[in-house]
Motif scaffolding. Structure first.
Motif, PDB file in Angstrom:
ATOM      1  N   PRO A   1      -8.715  21.817  -3.896  1.00  0.00           N
ATOM      2  CA  PRO A   1      -7.980  23.074  -3.676  1.00  0.00           C
ATOM      3  C   PRO A   1      -7.208  23.036  -2.362  1.00  0.00           C
ATOM      4  O   PRO A   1      -7.744  22.602  -1.336  1.00  0.00           O
ATOM      5  N   LEU A   2      -5.986  23.483  -2.397  1.00  0.00           N
ATOM      6  CA  LEU A   2      -5.157  23.474  -1.189  1.00  0.00           C
ATOM      7  C   LEU A   2      -5.811  24.290  -0.076  1.00  0.00           C
ATOM      8  O   LEU A   2      -5.718  23.948   1.108  1.00  0.00           O
ATOM      9  N   ALA A   3      -6.504  25.371  -0.460  1.00  0.00           N
ATOM     10  CA  ALA A   3      -7.151  26.236   0.534  1.00  0.00           C
ATOM     11  C   ALA A   3      -8.243  25.515   1.305  1.00  0.00           C
ATOM     12  O   ALA A   3      -8.600  25.923   2.413  1.00  0.00           O
ATOM     13  N   SER A   4      -8.815  24.443   0.736  1.00  0.00           N
ATOM     14  CA  SER A   4      -9.872  23.680   1.404  1.00  0.00           C
ATOM     15  C   SER A   4      -9.306  22.609   2.320  1.00  0.00           C
ATOM     16  O   SER A   4     -10.055  21.965   3.053  1.00  0.00           O
TER      17      SER A   4
ATOM     18  N   LEU B   1     -14.540  18.757   0.637  1.00  0.00           N
ATOM     19  CA  LEU B   1     -13.271  19.444   0.415  1.00  0.00           C
ATOM     20  C   LEU B   1     -13.251  20.198  -0.909  1.00  0.00           C
ATOM     21  O   LEU B   1     -12.184  20.620  -1.377  1.00  0.00           O
ATOM     22  N   ASN B   2     -14.433  20.335  -1.536  1.00  0.00           N
ATOM     23  CA  ASN B   2     -14.569  21.041  -2.815  1.00  0.00           C
ATOM     24  C   ASN B   2     -13.695  20.430  -3.905  1.00  0.00           C
ATOM     25  O   ASN B   2     -13.145  21.139  -4.760  1.00  0.00           O
TER      26      ASN B   2
ATOM     27  N   LYS C   1      -4.322  28.191  -9.239  1.00  0.00           N
ATOM     28  CA  LYS C   1      -4.496  27.944  -7.810  1.00  0.00           C
ATOM     29  C   LYS C   1      -3.954  26.560  -7.478  1.00  0.00           C
ATOM     30  O   LYS C   1      -4.215  25.591  -8.185  1.00  0.00           O
ATOM     31  N   ARG C   2      -3.207  26.497  -6.394  1.00  0.00           N
ATOM     32  CA  ARG C   2      -2.580  25.231  -6.043  1.00  0.00           C
ATOM     33  C   ARG C   2      -3.595  24.220  -5.513  1.00  0.00           C
ATOM     34  O   ARG C   2      -4.559  24.575  -4.824  1.00  0.00           O
ATOM     35  N   GLU C   3      -3.340  22.973  -5.825  1.00  0.00           N
ATOM     36  CA  GLU C   3      -4.213  21.878  -5.411  1.00  0.00           C
ATOM     37  C   GLU C   3      -3.371  20.774  -4.790  1.00  0.00           C
ATOM     38  O   GLU C   3      -2.171  20.680  -5.025  1.00  0.00           O
TER      39      GLU C   3
ATOM     40  N   LEU D   1       0.850  -1.192   0.000  1.00  0.00           N
ATOM     41  CA  LEU D   1       0.000   0.000   0.000  1.00  0.00           C
ATOM     42  C   LEU D   1       0.882   1.238   0.000  1.00  0.00           C
ATOM     43  O   LEU D   1       1.774   1.380   0.836  1.00  0.00           O
ATOM     44  N   GLU D   2       0.643   2.126  -0.946  1.00  0.00           N
ATOM     45  CA  GLU D   2       1.359   3.402  -1.011  1.00  0.00           C
ATOM     46  C   GLU D   2       0.353   4.551  -0.934  1.00  0.00           C
ATOM     47  O   GLU D   2      -0.627   4.570  -1.688  1.00  0.00           O
ATOM     48  N   ILE D   3       0.615   5.484  -0.036  1.00  0.00           N
ATOM     49  CA  ILE D   3      -0.195   6.701   0.053  1.00  0.00           C
ATOM     50  C   ILE D   3       0.747   7.861  -0.235  1.00  0.00           C
ATOM     51  O   ILE D   3       1.724   8.077   0.490  1.00  0.00           O
ATOM     52  N   THR D   4       0.464   8.572  -1.298  1.00  0.00           N
ATOM     53  CA  THR D   4       1.320   9.698  -1.686  1.00  0.00           C
ATOM     54  C   THR D   4       0.474  10.948  -1.869  1.00  0.00           C
ATOM     55  O   THR D   4      -0.715  10.866  -2.190  1.00  0.00           O
ATOM     56  N   TRP D   5       1.079  12.081  -1.652  1.00  0.00           N
ATOM     57  CA  TRP D   5       0.399  13.349  -1.912  1.00  0.00           C
ATOM     58  C   TRP D   5       1.418  14.382  -2.372  1.00  0.00           C
ATOM     59  O   TRP D   5       2.583  14.348  -1.983  1.00  0.00           O
ATOM     60  N   ARG D   6       0.980  15.248  -3.245  1.00  0.00           N
ATOM     61  CA  ARG D   6       1.845  16.304  -3.747  1.00  0.00           C
ATOM     62  C   ARG D   6       1.004  17.530  -4.071  1.00  0.00           C
ATOM     63  O   ARG D   6      -0.224  17.445  -4.153  1.00  0.00           O
ATOM     64  N   ILE D   7       1.671  18.643  -4.249  1.00  0.00           N
ATOM     65  CA  ILE D   7       0.999  19.900  -4.555  1.00  0.00           C
ATOM     66  C   ILE D   7       1.209  20.197  -6.031  1.00  0.00           C
ATOM     67  O   ILE D   7       2.348  20.178  -6.517  1.00  0.00           O
ATOM     68  N   VAL D   8       0.129  20.461  -6.739  1.00  0.00           N
ATOM     69  CA  VAL D   8       0.219  20.705  -8.184  1.00  0.00           C
ATOM     70  C   VAL D   8      -0.458  22.024  -8.519  1.00  0.00           C
ATOM     71  O   VAL D   8      -1.233  22.570  -7.727  1.00  0.00           O
ATOM     72  N   GLU D   9      -0.160  22.535  -9.701  1.00  0.00           N
ATOM     73  CA  GLU D   9      -0.800  23.754 -10.195  1.00  0.00           C
ATOM     74  C   GLU D   9      -2.175  23.383 -10.717  1.00  0.00           C
ATOM     75  O   GLU D   9      -2.322  22.494 -11.552  1.00  0.00           O
ATOM     76  N   GLY D  10      -3.217  24.057 -10.219  1.00  0.00           N
ATOM     77  CA  GLY D  10      -4.574  23.730 -10.620  1.00  0.00           C
ATOM     78  C   GLY D  10      -5.177  24.783 -11.537  1.00  0.00           C
ATOM     79  O   GLY D  10      -4.473  25.579 -12.162  1.00  0.00           O
ATOM     80  N   VAL D  11      -6.495  24.802 -11.568  1.00  0.00           N
ATOM     81  CA  VAL D  11      -7.230  25.750 -12.398  1.00  0.00           C
ATOM     82  C   VAL D  11      -6.989  27.175 -11.900  1.00  0.00           C
ATOM     83  O   VAL D  11      -6.924  27.420 -10.692  1.00  0.00           O
ATOM     84  N   LEU D  12      -6.852  28.126 -12.836  1.00  0.00           N
ATOM     85  CA  LEU D  12      -6.642  29.539 -12.520  1.00  0.00           C
ATOM     86  C   LEU D  12      -5.399  29.742 -11.653  1.00  0.00           C
ATOM     87  O   LEU D  12      -5.346  30.631 -10.797  1.00  0.00           O
TER      88      LEU D  12
END
Length: 351
Positions: A332-335, A312-313, A272-274, A259-270
């Motif tokens: 969205p990272l803000a959520s 979490l939108n 805005k970071r996601e 089992l692998e759980i990974t997360w990263r921050i990417v450039e989203g719409v407009l």
């Protein structure tokens, strides 16, 4: 007689000096005034509390300390002092030299001369700003706790309703409800430990997977993120449902599973970071084995495909194939994160 009179005078002088020393060293502001509300004495604590020196205060009306909307208090105080009443401690507001307001507790007593005639009043003022702020914070906390408890009740009722629709065995129903409430409790504990400031994504995943064991088969990878309370609750529910399914049918049910759980921050719409989070598990495909499809249509699926992403939108994708299960969430990272930590996030990765 002369010696006795001299001794009595000396005792009186000594007593007055001792009383003056006590008043001057007191941590409470001690002020005296005449029956016209003119200040006649002012100790060091009064200077610290109100900002006026004794030279600035003595000879001026005590009304300089009272906000306009409370000036009627002084009329009532003088009236009661004239009648010889002792005013037990009461809370009010006074004004400092710089114009700032301060919460105080006042005790007021009549002052009498040698003939017993009332000639003024003494006032002891204690700064209760800290205790009033503490009371305000407690009231806010109680309202917040009340809100969160109601929210938890709503979640639990939803769990009961959705679980009952898909379970005909009372024992199975009880087991499922108990495990889901305990999962909520684990998320709640993380929040309590941080005084509801949030919890790290790493800690949340670890805590929710702990009951299933097999830590050696689990890999967690991603930047340090502190989740908002709402994200802690909803991602905690998602991790629990995924972990439960994995322990029965997936990677945590097989010695060869991973089992692998990974997360990263990417450039989203407009621009805005996601956050892009992926739960990915692989396990051997056993020939002739048929997985229970009913588990794919239960409460867990509702949480993964609807409850968690909507709260979490974001959007989620649940994918199953022989020997593989993945759940990905983009939101969205803000959520997700605690706002004040945004400046400390790592660089955005290419999407």
């Amino acid at each position: 007689m002369t010696d006795l009179a001299g001794r009595d005078a000396l005792i009186a002088i000594t007593a007055d000096a001792r009383l003056a020393a006590i008043v001057d060293s007191s941590f409470d502001a001690i002020v005296s005034k005449d029956l016209n509300s003119i200040i006649t004495s002012w100790n060091a604590a009064a200077q610290r509390m109100f900002g006026y020196t004794a030279e600035e205060a003595v000879g001026r009306s005590v009304l300089m300390l009272i906000p306009d909307h409370l000036k009627d208090e002084e009329t009532d105080i003088i009236s009661r002092v004239r009648r010889g009443e002792l005013l037990a401690s009461y809370e009010t507001i006074r004004r400092r030299k710089d114009g700032g307001l301060i919460a105080v507790s006042l005790t007021i007593s009549p002052i009498r001369n040698a003939s017993g005639e009332i000639i003024g009043a003494s006032k002891i003022a204690r700064d209760i700003t800290a205790s009033k702020e503490s009371e305000r914070r407690i009231r806010l906390l109680l309202r917040e706790v009340n809100h969160r408890v109601k929210n938890q009740f709503a979640v639990i009722l939803s769990m009961i309703r959705e679980t009952s629709k898909r379970s005909t065995d009372p024992r199975e129903f009880e087991e499922l409800i108990r495990s889901r409430i305990m999962a909520l409790s684990r998320s709640h504990d993380l929040l309590v430990n941080s005084e509801w400031a949030g919890a790290s994504l790493f800690d949340l995943a670890q805590e929710q997977l702990k009951p299933f064991g097999h830590e050696a088969r689990v890999s967690l990878s991603g930047p340090l993120l502190t989740l908002q309370p709402n994200a802690v609750q909803n991602l905690g529910m998602a991790f629990h449902e995924l972990g439960t399914n994995s322990s029965k049918y997936g990677a945590l049910a097989s010695e060869a599973g991973r089992l692998e759980i990974t997360w990263r921050i990417v450039e989203g719409v407009l621009d805005k970071r996601e956050i892009h989070l992926v739960w990915d598990e692989t396990m051997p495909v056993r020939e002739g084995e048929r997985r229970d499809e009913s588990t794919h249509k239960g409460f867990g699926t509702v949480v993964l495909q609807r409850v968690a992403p909507q709260s979490l939108n974001g959007l989620a994708v649940l994918d199953r194939s022989p020997g593989h299960l993945s759940w990905s969430l983009t939101a969205p990272l803000a959520s997700i994160i605690v706002p004040q930590l945004g400046a400390d996030l790592p660089e955005t990765e290419p999407s």
